[in-house]
Design a protein around this motif. Sequence first.
Motif, short mmCIF file in Angstrom:
data_model
loop_
_atom_site.label_atom_id
_atom_site.label_comp_id
_atom_site.label_asym_id
_atom_site.label_seq_id
_atom_site.Cartn_x
_atom_site.Cartn_y
_atom_site.Cartn_z
N VAL A 84 0.85 -1.19 0.00
CA VAL A 84 0.00 0.00 0.00
C VAL A 84 0.89 1.24 0.00
CG1 VAL A 84 -1.66 1.36 1.34
CG2 VAL A 84 -1.98 -1.12 1.11
N LYS A 85 1.88 1.25 0.86
CA LYS A 85 2.79 2.39 0.98
C LYS A 85 3.52 2.64 -0.34
CE LYS A 85 6.75 4.05 3.61
NZ LYS A 85 7.80 3.73 4.55
N GLN A 86 4.03 1.58 -0.96
CA GLN A 86 4.77 1.73 -2.22
C GLN A 86 3.86 2.30 -3.31
OE1 GLN A 86 6.07 -2.37 -2.60
NE2 GLN A 86 8.19 -1.77 -2.17
N LEU A 87 2.63 1.81 -3.36
CA LEU A 87 1.71 2.29 -4.38
C LEU A 87 1.28 3.74 -4.11
CD1 LEU A 87 -0.39 -0.95 -4.83
CD2 LEU A 87 1.13 0.08 -6.52
N GLU A 88 1.06 4.06 -2.86
CA GLU A 88 0.66 5.43 -2.52
C GLU A 88 1.79 6.42 -2.78
OE1 GLU A 88 -0.98 5.14 1.44
OE2 GLU A 88 -2.97 4.66 0.60
N GLU A 89 3.03 5.99 -2.64
CA GLU A 89 4.17 6.86 -2.97
C GLU A 89 4.18 7.24 -4.45
OE1 GLU A 89 7.62 4.76 -1.54
OE2 GLU A 89 7.25 5.35 0.54
N LEU A 90 3.61 6.39 -5.28
CA LEU A 90 3.50 6.68 -6.71
C LEU A 90 2.22 7.44 -7.04
CD1 LEU A 90 4.78 3.34 -8.29
CD2 LEU A 90 6.00 5.51 -8.08
N GLY A 91 1.38 7.68 -6.02
CA GLY A 91 0.14 8.41 -6.26
C GLY A 91 -1.03 7.53 -6.66
N MET A 92 -1.01 6.29 -6.21
CA MET A 92 -2.08 5.35 -6.57
C MET A 92 -3.44 5.92 -6.22
SD MET A 92 -2.96 2.48 -7.75
CE MET A 92 -3.44 0.80 -7.57
N ALA A 93 -4.35 5.86 -7.17
CA ALA A 93 -5.74 6.28 -6.96
C ALA A 93 -6.54 5.01 -6.63
CB ALA A 93 -6.29 6.94 -8.22
N TRP A 94 -6.89 4.84 -5.38
CA TRP A 94 -7.61 3.63 -4.98
C TRP A 94 -9.01 3.62 -5.55
CZ3 TRP A 94 -4.26 0.26 -3.90
CH2 TRP A 94 -3.12 0.58 -3.19
N ASN A 95 -9.60 4.79 -5.68
CA ASN A 95 -10.90 4.91 -6.31
C ASN A 95 -10.79 6.05 -7.32
OD1 ASN A 95 -13.53 5.42 -7.08
ND2 ASN A 95 -14.38 5.01 -5.05
N PRO A 96 -10.38 5.75 -8.54
CA PRO A 96 -10.12 6.82 -9.50
C PRO A 96 -11.36 7.64 -9.85
CG PRO A 96 -9.94 4.66 -10.55
CD PRO A 96 -10.10 4.43 -9.08
N TYR A 97 -12.54 7.03 -9.81
CA TYR A 97 -13.75 7.78 -10.12
C TYR A 97 -14.02 8.83 -9.03
CZ TYR A 97 -14.29 3.95 -13.37
OH TYR A 97 -14.06 3.04 -14.35
N GLU A 98 -13.84 8.45 -7.78
CA GLU A 98 -14.01 9.38 -6.68
C GLU A 98 -12.96 10.49 -6.77
OE1 GLU A 98 -15.24 11.24 -3.15
OE2 GLU A 98 -16.26 9.74 -4.37
#
Length: 115
Positions: A84-98
């Motif tokens: 989760v941390k690694q993906l969030e560091e790249l700016g991961m959009a967990w809910n791109p529509y939101e």
Amino acid sequence: PWNTWQQEAFSFLSTDANTRAPPTSHAKKLDSSWSEMLNELQHFVEKHGHARVPEKWPENPALARWVAYNRTKYRANTLEEEKVKQLEELGMAWNPYEQDWQERYAELLSYKKTH
């Protein structure tokens, strides 16, 4: 398709005990795959300026499936904290529509404020 990915991801499962890969080799393969896909996402972010990989992205369908799979795991609260941390560091959009909605709403408020 999804079933092909599943077959590849779970190819270590076999009914024949003699051909079954040991769990440690499978874990290493998954770690390697994770690193490779995380690297693919990094390239996507560098090229596009965001980590919102479309679900059906013809340029790299494997990355699109991987991102969708990790979003699903995140929503189910089964994605490891480090990932989760690694993906969030790249700016991961967990809910791109939101996220898109929130960005458009902020733009609307800004427009309203200036006009």
